[in-house]
Design a protein around this motif. Structure first.
Motif, PDB file in Angstrom:
ATOM      1  N   MET A 117      10.671  -0.470  40.592  1.00 25.36           N
ATOM      2  CA  MET A 117      11.930  -1.197  40.384  1.00 25.36           C
ATOM      3  C   MET A 117      11.697  -2.704  40.463  1.00 25.36           C
ATOM      4  O   MET A 117      11.056  -3.173  41.387  1.00 25.36           O
ATOM      5  CB  MET A 117      12.930  -0.781  41.451  1.00 25.36           C
ATOM      6  N   THR A 118      12.201  -3.398  39.514  1.00 28.32           N
ATOM      7  CA  THR A 118      12.054  -4.859  39.532  1.00 28.32           C
ATOM      8  C   THR A 118      12.975  -5.461  40.575  1.00 28.32           C
ATOM      9  O   THR A 118      14.146  -5.113  40.644  1.00 28.32           O
ATOM     10  CB  THR A 118      12.455  -5.476  38.176  1.00 28.32           C
ATOM     11  N   ARG A 119      12.426  -6.357  41.353  1.00 25.77           N
ATOM     12  CA  ARG A 119      13.253  -7.025  42.345  1.00 25.77           C
ATOM     13  C   ARG A 119      13.406  -8.488  41.999  1.00 25.77           C
ATOM     14  O   ARG A 119      12.759  -8.999  41.078  1.00 25.77           O
ATOM     15  CB  ARG A 119      12.627  -6.876  43.731  1.00 25.77           C
ATOM     16  N   ILE A 120      14.204  -9.158  42.775  1.00 24.32           N
ATOM     17  CA  ILE A 120      14.517 -10.550  42.463  1.00 24.32           C
ATOM     18  C   ILE A 120      13.281 -11.443  42.538  1.00 24.32           C
ATOM     19  O   ILE A 120      13.166 -12.426  41.801  1.00 24.32           O
ATOM     20  CB  ILE A 120      15.642 -11.057  43.404  1.00 24.32           C
ATOM     21  N   ASP A 121      12.320 -11.081  43.392  1.00 22.84           N
ATOM     22  CA  ASP A 121      11.108 -11.909  43.508  1.00 22.84           C
ATOM     23  C   ASP A 121      10.298 -11.852  42.218  1.00 22.84           C
ATOM     24  O   ASP A 121       9.651 -12.825  41.841  1.00 22.84           O
ATOM     25  CB  ASP A 121      10.189 -11.471  44.644  1.00 22.84           C
ATOM     26  N   ASP A 122      10.321 -10.676  41.571  1.00 21.46           N
ATOM     27  CA  ASP A 122       9.568 -10.550  40.327  1.00 21.46           C
ATOM     28  C   ASP A 122      10.104 -11.534  39.295  1.00 21.46           C
ATOM     29  O   ASP A 122       9.354 -12.205  38.602  1.00 21.46           O
ATOM     30  CB  ASP A 122       9.690  -9.119  39.780  1.00 21.46           C
ATOM     31  N   VAL A 123      11.414 -11.595  39.224  1.00 18.89           N
ATOM     32  CA  VAL A 123      12.048 -12.501  38.276  1.00 18.89           C
ATOM     33  C   VAL A 123      11.744 -13.946  38.658  1.00 18.89           C
ATOM     34  O   VAL A 123      11.421 -14.784  37.806  1.00 18.89           O
ATOM     35  CB  VAL A 123      13.574 -12.272  38.247  1.00 18.89           C
ATOM     36  N   ALA A 124      11.843 -14.224  39.949  1.00 20.63           N
ATOM     37  CA  ALA A 124      11.600 -15.590  40.432  1.00 20.63           C
ATOM     38  C   ALA A 124      10.188 -16.032  40.055  1.00 20.63           C
ATOM     39  O   ALA A 124       9.976 -17.136  39.545  1.00 20.63           O
ATOM     40  CB  ALA A 124      11.785 -15.629  41.948  1.00 20.63           C
ATOM     41  N   ARG A 125       9.228 -15.160  40.290  1.00 17.81           N
ATOM     42  CA  ARG A 125       7.840 -15.490  39.988  1.00 17.81           C
ATOM     43  C   ARG A 125       7.667 -15.777  38.495  1.00 17.81           C
ATOM     44  O   ARG A 125       7.118 -16.795  38.104  1.00 17.81           O
ATOM     45  CB  ARG A 125       6.933 -14.330  40.415  1.00 17.81           C
ATOM     46  N   LEU A 126       8.199 -14.855  37.665  1.00 19.12           N
ATOM     47  CA  LEU A 126       8.043 -15.011  36.221  1.00 19.12           C
ATOM     48  C   LEU A 126       8.717 -16.283  35.711  1.00 19.12           C
ATOM     49  O   LEU A 126       8.230 -16.946  34.800  1.00 19.12           O
ATOM     50  CB  LEU A 126       8.615 -13.779  35.501  1.00 19.12           C
ATOM     51  N   GLY A 164       9.267 -18.900  37.552  1.00 18.47           N
ATOM     52  CA  GLY A 164       8.734 -20.059  38.252  1.00 18.47           C
ATOM     53  C   GLY A 164       9.763 -20.797  39.084  1.00 18.47           C
ATOM     54  O   GLY A 164       9.752 -22.021  39.178  1.00 18.47           O
ATOM     55  N   VAL A 165      10.688 -20.037  39.684  1.00 22.97           N
ATOM     56  CA  VAL A 165      11.701 -20.656  40.550  1.00 22.97           C
ATOM     57  C   VAL A 165      11.835 -19.823  41.828  1.00 22.97           C
ATOM     58  O   VAL A 165      11.145 -18.818  41.975  1.00 22.97           O
ATOM     59  CB  VAL A 165      13.080 -20.712  39.853  1.00 22.97           C
ATOM     60  N   SER A 166      12.709 -20.216  42.720  1.00 24.25           N
ATOM     61  CA  SER A 166      12.921 -19.456  43.952  1.00 24.25           C
ATOM     62  C   SER A 166      13.918 -18.330  43.711  1.00 24.25           C
ATOM     63  O   SER A 166      14.634 -18.319  42.703  1.00 24.25           O
ATOM     64  CB  SER A 166      13.467 -20.365  45.042  1.00 24.25           C
ATOM     65  N   ARG A 200      21.533 -17.529  41.767  1.00 18.33           N
ATOM     66  CA  ARG A 200      22.585 -18.415  41.255  1.00 18.33           C
ATOM     67  C   ARG A 200      22.670 -18.366  39.728  1.00 18.33           C
ATOM     68  O   ARG A 200      23.757 -18.274  39.167  1.00 18.33           O
ATOM     69  CB  ARG A 200      22.298 -19.846  41.692  1.00 18.33           C
ATOM     70  N   ALA A 201      21.535 -18.420  39.090  1.00 18.05           N
ATOM     71  CA  ALA A 201      21.513 -18.455  37.627  1.00 18.05           C
ATOM     72  C   ALA A 201      22.140 -17.192  37.041  1.00 18.05           C
ATOM     73  O   ALA A 201      22.977 -17.246  36.143  1.00 18.05           O
ATOM     74  CB  ALA A 201      20.081 -18.608  37.134  1.00 18.05           C
ATOM     75  N   LEU A 202      21.754 -16.059  37.621  1.00 20.30           N
ATOM     76  CA  LEU A 202      22.240 -14.789  37.088  1.00 20.30           C
ATOM     77  C   LEU A 202      23.746 -14.606  37.282  1.00 20.30           C
ATOM     78  O   LEU A 202      24.404 -13.936  36.489  1.00 20.30           O
ATOM     79  CB  LEU A 202      21.484 -13.637  37.768  1.00 20.30           C
ATOM     80  N   ARG A 203      24.264 -15.200  38.324  1.00 21.04           N
ATOM     81  CA  ARG A 203      25.700 -15.036  38.550  1.00 21.04           C
ATOM     82  C   ARG A 203      26.504 -16.157  37.908  1.00 21.04           C
ATOM     83  O   ARG A 203      27.712 -16.261  38.113  1.00 21.04           O
ATOM     84  CB  ARG A 203      25.979 -14.966  40.048  1.00 21.04           C
ATOM     85  N   GLY A 204      25.801 -17.014  37.180  1.00 26.70           N
ATOM     86  CA  GLY A 204      26.521 -18.050  36.440  1.00 26.70           C
ATOM     87  C   GLY A 204      27.113 -19.146  37.308  1.00 26.70           C
ATOM     88  O   GLY A 204      28.091 -19.791  36.928  1.00 26.70           O
ATOM     89  N   LEU A 205      26.545 -19.372  38.486  1.00 26.11           N
ATOM     90  CA  LEU A 205      27.065 -20.463  39.323  1.00 26.11           C
ATOM     91  C   LEU A 205      26.769 -21.787  38.613  1.00 26.11           C
ATOM     92  O   LEU A 205      25.763 -21.929  37.923  1.00 26.11           O
ATOM     93  CB  LEU A 205      26.387 -20.430  40.698  1.00 26.11           C
ATOM     94  N   PRO A 206      27.670 -22.742  38.782  1.00 29.28           N
ATOM     95  CA  PRO A 206      27.564 -24.000  38.039  1.00 29.28           C
ATOM     96  C   PRO A 206      26.413 -24.898  38.503  1.00 29.28           C
ATOM     97  O   PRO A 206      26.014 -25.803  37.784  1.00 29.28           O
ATOM     98  CB  PRO A 206      28.922 -24.658  38.293  1.00 29.28           C
ATOM     99  N   THR A 207      25.858 -24.609  39.654  1.00 26.72           N
ATOM    100  CA  THR A 207      24.838 -25.515  40.194  1.00 26.72           C
ATOM    101  C   THR A 207      23.419 -25.216  39.702  1.00 26.72           C
ATOM    102  O   THR A 207      22.464 -25.281  40.482  1.00 26.72           O
ATOM    103  CB  THR A 207      24.837 -25.435  41.726  1.00 26.72           C
ATOM    104  N   VAL A 208      23.299 -24.869  38.431  1.00 24.95           N
ATOM    105  CA  VAL A 208      21.967 -24.599  37.893  1.00 24.95           C
ATOM    106  C   VAL A 208      21.822 -25.297  36.539  1.00 24.95           C
ATOM    107  O   VAL A 208      22.735 -25.224  35.707  1.00 24.95           O
ATOM    108  CB  VAL A 208      21.758 -23.077  37.695  1.00 24.95           C
ATOM    109  N   LEU A 216      18.328 -20.658  31.478  1.00 25.16           N
ATOM    110  CA  LEU A 216      17.773 -19.936  30.332  1.00 25.16           C
ATOM    111  C   LEU A 216      16.446 -19.276  30.695  1.00 25.16           C
ATOM    112  O   LEU A 216      16.188 -18.133  30.335  1.00 25.16           O
ATOM    113  CB  LEU A 216      17.581 -20.896  29.150  1.00 25.16           C
ATOM    114  N   ARG A 217      15.632 -20.005  31.448  1.00 27.27           N
ATOM    115  CA  ARG A 217      14.343 -19.474  31.837  1.00 27.27           C
ATOM    116  C   ARG A 217      14.542 -18.207  32.690  1.00 27.27           C
ATOM    117  O   ARG A 217      13.881 -17.196  32.495  1.00 27.27           O
ATOM    118  CB  ARG A 217      13.583 -20.527  32.649  1.00 27.27           C
ATOM    119  N   VAL A 218      15.494 -18.284  33.597  1.00 27.00           N
ATOM    120  CA  VAL A 218      15.759 -17.149  34.485  1.00 27.00           C
ATOM    121  C   VAL A 218      16.317 -15.961  33.695  1.00 27.00           C
ATOM    122  O   VAL A 218      15.864 -14.827  33.858  1.00 27.00           O
ATOM    123  CB  VAL A 218      16.757 -17.551  35.590  1.00 27.00           C
TER     124      VAL A 218
END
Lengths: 341, 341
Positions: free
Chosen positions: B1-10, B12-14, B20-28, B34-36
């Motif tokens: 199962m892919t976890r959030i760290d896998d996405v973060a690593r790919l 290149g962010v925390s 935040r990016a996935l939930r569409g928060l404005p602070t990104v 797009l990268r996320v």
DNA sequence: CTGAAAGCGCTTACAG
DNA sequence: CTGAAAGCGCTTACAG
């Protein structure tokens, strides 16, 4: 909200012991267990499904997938399943395909579903190879209801669709009918979904067994709905000579057929006999002769089949599949063909 | 199962940024987002609902409570609601009361439900004072469907039951009927569930407006089911003189009424007229005159009303309640009383 | 049989 | 705008 520490404190034990006691693990003294149960009851404690699941425990939820909850058979199966599951402490996640092919695919493929539930019940859900792979990969217990959807390793609950269709058709033949039409279910999603194919086979087998020929012009497609049955009947009304009897692969299509026949000025059964499959609640009202299938019983049995694996019964104790009996119910929509009386 | 760290690593962010990016928060930043999104898509990542919920996020699930999923109105509302919710990425937990009073209570009181979902939809669910308290305490957004169940602060979606019943009864009066019976819904659970009371009121108002008297002997109780409508009609057949028309508070009871009338050798509408409320799929088949209510539309609107609050619209922007229109549909089950033709 | 501690996979202040 | 770290409330090896 009461948490596990609150219970632990009140019972004077660790949270680990509370967790074990509440889940009935054997490694807890009877005295301790009672103390914990009492504390939990007093505080109205219920373990958080999220925390439980995350820590490697269970969600106590089951996914139920149906083509269309608005159809009689499916709502009846779901109601019975929900009752049994709720009674055992499980919640039910309902996924209504509603003809959305994409939904089915996404649903079975994504981890989303697998993280939400402990088991799944697929009711008349068409599956393709990649779906089987996803299901196997998830290693989740499950059960299928209705023929055609058989998953290796999962029990299945159903009726013998071929036999049901054969008995409906044989009834018409027995009355003296020779030109018997068939209104079939949809073939939009062939995949592994074979209910409509099985019922067609039963229809054809009965004809052949009686020395009659199968006529493709008398085999039209409904889509398991009232309006679909109506449209199919409109199509049949173009045949010359008309069929003297119609076997509709489900009661809802039979209702549509009866409505269209009457609108066309034809009497049921004086001019055309109609028989269905299901014994829908309305069948009695309409006086529809039909082959009854135990829908609620299928939902109940399917839910029960899930309970064993959910409680941790090993994979070594496979649950048996079951094929429930159907029975012909005579009402007023069938009679000997016009000429013969 | 892919976890959030896998996405973060790919990407290149925390992990915080992924969340935040996935939930569409404005602070990104748009670029980061797009990268996320790209990384998440490539890995087929979906956040674990359990972990999300536990960390203070959402479950992306909604509880839907119905009296009986097998009844036409409820399955239709649920199907439409499920479609809308699924489309918006929400799963649906189905709770079928099935007449189990205990279930309703336990359901609304326990934290169990509240921990599983982000919002709830109560469809024709009777509520008592302690239920309201539990709901308020949960501070959960919600919506009610069908009159009688109104929760302060929640929008409600429904029809005007009094007006619907009044128009059905007025139709019979307009045809010349004077002895008009009423088959009502169940009064088993009075509580705050008033649909059956509202429809009775509409019936009585129409009679009174026409200068007719209300006769308790002509007001019998079904339980919103086909068989209940049948039993009520059996009771009505004991009246002398018989009523010349029956207003059934829902189509299913009307079906039962028609079946029993026919079994008793009475013709519909020649001897007795019958009208219902709903416009059930079968109403067309049976030729039932009825007052149609938009069931699917109610499910859709109720689901939409939930989406705002679910996406975090403040409590300061209350969603408006809506009362949908009904309309009389003339078919073959009503006609002037026998003597007048 | 029971407990201390780690860890499940996220989100959210808190910094920067 | 982004990251390091704490923490959500459980369960599960691992000890004892």
């Amino acid at each position: 909200m009461t948490r596990i520490d609150d219970v632990a404190r009140l019972a004077g034990v660790s949270t680990a012991t509370v967790s074990r006691a509440l889940r009935g693990l054997p490694t807890v003294t009877e005295a301790t267990r009672l103390r914990v149960l009492d504390a939990a009851a007093r505080l109205g404690y219920i373990a958080s499904p999220s925390a439980s699941r995350l820590a490697g425990g269970k969600t106590r939820a089951v996914a139920v997938v149906v083509p269309r909850i608005t159809r009689w058979f499916f709502s009846t199966v779901v109601e019975a399943a929900e009752d049994t599951l709720q009674e055992a402490g499980y919640s039910l996640l309902l996924y209504n395909l509603g003809g959305r092919e994409r939904t089915r695919h996404r649903l079975l493929q994504t981890a989303n579903l697998h993280q939400r539930v402990d088991a799944m019940m697929l009711i008349a859900t068409p599956l393709e190879p990649s779906d089987f792979a996803a299901i196997t990969a998830s290693a989740m217990p499950g059960v299928t209801v209705s023929s055609g959807t058989v998953v290796p390793g999962w029990p299945s609950v159903r009726i013998d669709d071929v036999a049901a269709a054969r008995s409906a058709t044989a009834h018409l033949i027995g009355l003296g009918h020779r030109r018997i039409a068939h209104i079939s279910g949809s073939s939009a999603d062939e995949l592994a979904f074979t209910t409509h194919l099985d019922r067609r086979r039963g229809y054809q087998e009965a004809l052949i067994a009686a020395g009659l020929t199968t006529d493709p012009a008398l085999d039209v497609e409904g889509d398991f709905t009232i309006s679909g049955g109506g449209r199919a009947t409109t199509e049949l009304l173009r045949r010359d000579p008309l069929p003297s009897a119609i076997f509709a692969a489900c009661d809802e299509m039979a209702f549509g057929a009866i409505a269209v026949l009457r609108q066309a000025g034809l009497r049921v059964p004086a001019d055309v006999s109609v028989i269905g499959v299901d014994d829908h609640d309305v069948a009695r009202v309409v006086g529809l002769t039909t082959v009854a299938q135990p829908a609620a019983e299928q939902g109940r049995l399917a839910a029960r089949a899930l309970l064993g694996p959910l409680r941790g019964a090993g994979r070594d104790e496979p649950v048996a599949s079951v094929i429930l009996p159907t029975r012909l119910i005579l009402r007023e929509s069938t009679a000997p063909p016009a000429g013969t009386r």
